[in-house]
Design an enzyme around this catalytic site. Structure first.
Site, PDB file in Angstrom:
ATOM      1  CD  GLU A 295     -39.707  15.647   3.483  1.00  0.00           C
ATOM      2  OE1 GLU A 295     -40.373  14.875   4.201  1.00  0.00           O
ATOM      3  OE2 GLU A 295     -38.570  16.056   3.807  1.00  0.00           O
ATOM      4  CD  GLU A 329     -44.594  15.405   5.558  1.00  0.00           C
ATOM      5  OE1 GLU A 329     -43.569  15.627   4.892  1.00  0.00           O
ATOM      6  OE2 GLU A 329     -44.559  15.017   6.747  1.00  0.00           O
TER       7      GLU A 329
HETATM    8  N1  BES Z   1     -39.211  14.125   6.460  1.00  0.00           N
HETATM    9  C1  BES Z   1     -40.078  13.594   7.435  1.00  0.00           C
HETATM   10  C2  BES Z   1     -40.250  12.107   7.343  1.00  0.00           C
HETATM   11  C3  BES Z   1     -39.167  11.313   8.003  1.00  0.00           C
HETATM   12  C4  BES Z   1     -39.108  11.223   9.364  1.00  0.00           C
HETATM   13  C5  BES Z   1     -38.224  10.651   7.261  1.00  0.00           C
HETATM   14  C6  BES Z   1     -38.107  10.495   9.968  1.00  0.00           C
HETATM   15  C7  BES Z   1     -37.218   9.926   7.839  1.00  0.00           C
HETATM   16  C8  BES Z   1     -37.157   9.844   9.218  1.00  0.00           C
HETATM   17  C9  BES Z   1     -41.454  14.236   7.328  1.00  0.00           C
HETATM   18  O1  BES Z   1     -41.486  15.483   6.772  1.00  0.00           O
HETATM   19  C10 BES Z   1     -41.957  14.399   8.736  1.00  0.00           C
HETATM   20  O2  BES Z   1     -41.431  15.206   9.437  1.00  0.00           O
HETATM   21  N2  BES Z   1     -42.947  13.622   9.118  1.00  0.00           N
HETATM   22  C11 BES Z   1     -43.481  13.619  10.451  1.00  0.00           C
HETATM   23  C12 BES Z   1     -44.848  14.192  10.486  1.00  0.00           C
HETATM   24  C13 BES Z   1     -44.827  15.668  10.661  1.00  0.00           C
HETATM   25  C14 BES Z   1     -46.192  16.264  10.573  1.00  0.00           C
HETATM   26  C15 BES Z   1     -44.221  16.086  11.969  1.00  0.00           C
HETATM   27  C16 BES Z   1     -43.497  12.197  10.942  1.00  0.00           C
HETATM   28  O3  BES Z   1     -43.340  11.313  10.110  1.00  0.00           O
HETATM   29  O4  BES Z   1     -43.662  11.977  12.128  1.00  0.00           O
HETATM   30 ZN    ZN Z   2     -40.779  17.002   7.969  1.00  0.00          ZN
END
Ligand code: BES
Ligand code: ZN
Length: 892
Positions: A295, A329
């Site tokens: 995000e 996001e």
């Molecule tokens: N902030 C996370 C991305 C992230 C995940 C950064 C793990 C560092 C470690 C992002 O907002 C997120 O949650 N992404 C998910 C998808 C979401 C739709 C559940 C993902 O990457 O699986």
């Molecule tokens: Zn997230």
């Protein structure tokens, strides 16, 4: 509170890694960062100036820095007066005497000869770094265009990898303004969080692109991307520019994302009553990306499959996924970016909330998708499963070292977090909930919060004791099982609560360790055919006047985060409202989900749960079927073993297959193989589910037809994307070398990532050892992007016939896996879980022995959880095997 925490040196006994939070006396206010990535040599050069406020005199400054070569460091006074700070006047500059790197703590300490008094300073740093291939920090991503390799430089900083790109104060509470400049070859696209404000000539062939200052924000939200891109753009209602970027040749897949992002942005602006603060929101699809999406404020990065939709080749569930990820996001732009957790202990505030609100947004924008029912299996159900382990963790979890931070990006933070928010939202009512959020976001904009601040906001708006209710849900691990029965007089319902464990052994172990009885404050809706009412249960046992003579459904609407065990007589009464659908799909689903869980925990017999499936004879809801078939597939995974000599196991497998065929044939007959114009979205999903499960249950006609369709598709006849998962899976599960070869070739050539994922997802479904070995080898080869290896390897472990190979592969390739995915992050943890359905002693032993000797960075907790699961499966299997065999006598 903050200072105390920050100053304290914490020695983490478990991981034996020392950990220090940076001092609170050096506060970064503004960064000026210039980076020049070199996409030929995969390095970068950087120059930065950080304006600091020093609030306590010191001789040394400590910043985070990892794998960065710092060349010079100087400090100059910046007390604010323009004369003093102007370059022309050559202010006093002091250079560091000594740079001390601490690799364990990821820090660099600059010591100066003179004491640095309190006041404002400019810290200038010149450094060099590597554009790595680990998808962390500042890294390179590769793609082929007309057979030529091209590269992109891009970033992924959450949780703690901004420090790999520039020395910084890499903690979420150290918010600052960032002025980013990128030095790029002319003609390349450069993207960062804000829009460019100035483009200047640099040395021959290069230009410097300077971006507008960011809002006050945390380091983990910064992003820089340099490469060749195409984009499409449009504007939100209020005029925010929204752009979707892809690598060349894929821009036609960006339309859905653009249209939907704008709708989502408009929706949140209205819902939160706060405008998105930047003039632009970029969405960028990157070919190598470890997570699903990230995000970064104003520059959200996605893996291609989470953003791009090809109208001819993407399925309805691909669209659902893309819409969910986008909604998640964009929600973070407020919840996470505008208001950020003070420390990773409160990560759940970000992730739990974004997960909750993604459904709320989709429910409003695509009401026909019935997303809240899907939430019940996809998030609530998943969280209830993980959180039933003794080795789970509280939603608010103490974390120190980056390795431990990676571990908490799990179903507890996301799905339990979302579920308890949903429980609270339902208790407070829509209006209070929304106003509470608005209050919270406005009050803490550009600042940091802890969990309690959210509760305070809801409490202020609703007047209800939110903190008291929510305390045990976030501070303690696990959740309650509510046992319901009728008291002897038959007029009173009695509800008792106790912590639920997936395994009786965990329950006993836990009781020995901690005898105290936890009591949760539980908002419970009790419903009957006449009325429903909300109660707040706050004792371990509570009685209620029976609401009516007929049936009683506890947790009506399934908004509570607990399971329910009905007495036999109360359960029997629920069969009728399930059959005649007086109960909603969510309630029908919840009942069967809990029955399967109670079978696992030994509270009821597995056959009791199977008997009860009769009540679902008229079922026609996709998500309810998903829950039922998931329950049955789990039974197959647990009770089915590889060795054909295990006769019991194959009898149970064939019994489960026949039961599946009996249950799903009517649905399949009704929905057939082909889409009907204008049909319900859920029917599209249900058709594919029925075909897939029937094929896996070895329904001969379904397999035959699936093979025919597959053969036609090989000849170029269009295969409905909604059926592809099902068809590919069936073909692989009965396939041989020839089919494998076809899938592998197709995988290598495929450019649509979602389609490549579909192909990858069935590679572990083959049944022969030799083929599965080839698959494992392929998953780790250069034909598969490192971001996709884990999901292919996982399919092998999930296949009851693939577990020996999976274990062998993990053991043999452990070094590579740790090199690629260890060192923080949550990828290794995901991989571990693939074996957790095994109920075989030998797998348990191999797994335990291996991880006794080999550390699993970022996956230590998962290793424990997998062991607990396997132990529980072994018991479950022993306990119910005979009974199941007897039950299936009629089916085989
Ligand atoms: N902030 C996370 C991305 C992230 C995940 C950064 C793990 C560092 C470690 C992002 O907002 C997120 O949650 N992404 C998910 C998808 C979401 C739709 C559940 C993902 O990457 O699986
Ligand atoms: Zn997230």
């Amino acid at each position: 509170m903050k200072e105390k925490q920050q100053a304290k040196k914490i020695k983490n006994k478990k991981s034996k890694k020392s950990f220090t939070r940076l001092t609170a006396h050096i506060i970064p206010l503004e960064y000026d960062i210039t980076l020049k990535p070199d996409l030929k040599n995969f390095t970068f050069e950087g120059v930065e100036t950080i304006i600091l406020n020093v609030t306590k005199a010191t001789k040394a400054l400590t910043l985070h820095s990892k794998e960065i070569d710092i060349e010079t460091v100087s400090l100059e006074d910046f007390s604010g007066s323009p004369e003093k700070s102007s370059r022309k006047q050559e202010p006093d500059k002091i250079f560091t005497k000594n740079i001390l790197y601490n690799q364990k703590a990821d820090t660099a300490t600059f010591t100066f000869e003179k004491t640095i008094r309190t006041g404002k300073y400019r810290l200038n740093i010149v450094f060099k770094g590597i554009l790595n291939d680990k998808m962390r920090g500042f890294y390179s991503s590769k793609y082929l265009l007309h057979d030529k390799e091209h590269h992109i430089a891009t970033t992924q900083f959450e949780s703690t990898d901004a420090r790999r790109a520039f020395p910084c104060f890499d903690e979420p509470a150290q918010k600052a303004v960032f002025n980013v400049s990128l030095v790029v070859p002319k003609g390349k696209t450069a993207i960062s969080n804000t829009l460019p404000v100035k483009i200047e000539e640099h040395e021959a062939g290069f230009e410097v692109i300077r971006f507008a200052p960011t809002p006050m924000m945390s380091t983990y939200l910064l992003a820089f991307i340099v490469g060749d891109f195409e984009f499409i753009e449009s504007k939100s209602k209020r005029g925010v520019g929204v752009r979707v970027f892809t690598i060349p040749g894929k821009i036609h897949q960006a339309k859905f994302a653009l249209e939907y992002s704008i709708k989502t942005l408009d929706f949140y602006e209205e819902y939160f009553d706060i405008n998105y603060p930047l003039p632009v929101l970029d969405m960028i699809a990157i070919s190598d990306f470890q997570a699903g999406a990230m995000e970064n404020w104003g520059a959200i990065i996605y893996r291609e499959s989470a953003l791009l939709i090809d109208e001819d080749h993407s399925s309805s569930s691909n669209k659902e996924r893309v819409a969910l990820v986008i909604a998640h996001e964009i929600a973070h732009q407020w919840f996470g970016n505008l208001v950020t957790m003070e420390w990773w202990t409160h990560l759940w505030l970000n992730e739990g909330f974004a997960t909750y609100i993604e459904y709320l947004a989709l429910d409003k924008l695509f009401p026909e998708w019935d997303m809240w029912t899907q939430f019940s299996t996809q998030d609530l159900g998943i969280a209830l499963r993980l959180d039933a382990l003794e080795t789970t963790h509280p939603v608010e979890v103490v974390v120190h070292h980056p390795d431990e931070i990676g571990e908490i990006f799990d179903e507890v933070s996301y799905s339990k977090g979302a579920s308890i928010i949903r429980m609270l939202a339902s208790y407070l009512g829509e209006e209070n909930f929304r106003n509470g959020l608005r209050y919270y976001l406005k009050k803490h904009s550009y600042k940091n919060t802890e969990t309690v601040h959210l509760w305070e906001a809801f409490e202020k708006i609703s007047g209800k004791p939110v903190e008291k209710i929510m305390k045990n849900w976030t501070a303690l691990p696990g959740y309650p099982l509510i046992k319901v029965e009728l008291k002897k007089n038959k007029d009173t319902l009695s509800l008792t609560q106790e912590r639920f464990f997936a395994s009786p052994v965990s329950k006993i172990k836990h009781k020995k360790k901690d005898n105290s009885k936890i009591v949760w404050q539980i908002p419970v809706i009790i419903g009957s055919n006449k009325r429903h009412k909300t109660y707040l249960i706050s004792k371990s046992e509570q009685s209620f006047e029976k609401i009516n003579q007929n049936w009683q459904k506890i947790n009506l609407g399934e908004s509570g985060f607990f399971r329910v065990a009905y007495s036999k007589e109360l359960l029997e009464k629920l069969a009728e409202p399930i059959l005649n659908k007086a109960l909603s799909a969510r309630d029908r689903l919840g009942i069967v989900r809990d029955l399967f869980a109670l079978a696992e925990s030994g509270d009821i017999k597995t056959t009791d749960a199977l008997e009860f499936l009769k009540a679902y004879k008229n079922e026609d809801n996709y998500t309810v079927w998903l829950e039922i078939t998931m329950g049955l597939s789990r039974l197959t995974q647990i009770f089915y073993k590889k060795e054909s000599s295990k006769k019991d196991s194959s009898k149970i497998k064939s019994g489960l297959d026949k039961l599946t065929i009996e249950l799903l044939t009517p649905i399949h007959q009704k929905l057939g193989w082909e889409k009907v114009a204008g049909e319900l979205h859920s029917d599209t999903l249900l058709r594919a589910l029925a075909i897939s499960k029937l094929g896996r249950a070895l329904d001969k006609n379904v397999i035959k037809k699936a093979k025919e369709i597959f053969e036609k598709s090989k000849k170029g006849i269009h295969l409905d994307p909604d059926l592809r998962n099902a068809i590919y899976g069936i073909v692989a599960s009965v396939g041989e070398e020839k089919e494998l070869k076809y899938f592998l070739e197709k995988y290598k050539k495929e450019t649509l990532h979602a389609e490549r994922d579909r192909l990858g997802a069935v590679l572990g479904d083959f049944t022969q050892d030799k083929i599965l070995c080839e698959v494992a080898h392929f998953a780790l080869s250069s034909d598969v992007r490192a971001q996709d290896t884990i999901s292919i390897l996982s399919t092998i472990g999930l296949n009851p016939l693939g577990r020996n190979i999976w274990l062998k592969c993990i053991k043999q390739n452990w070094k590579t896996l740790v090199y690629r995915y260890g060192d923080g992050g949550h990828t290794l943890a995901r991989l571990m879980k693939a074996i957790s359905f095994s109920a075989e002693e030998k797998h348990l032993k191999t797994f335990k022995d291996f991880f006794k000797k080999n550390p699993a960075p970022g996956a230590e907790r998962s290793v424990k959880q997998v062991i607990e699961k396997m132990e529980s499966n072994i018991l479950w299997q022993k306990r119910d095997k005979r009974d199941l065999k007897k039950f299936f006598k009629y089916y085989s």
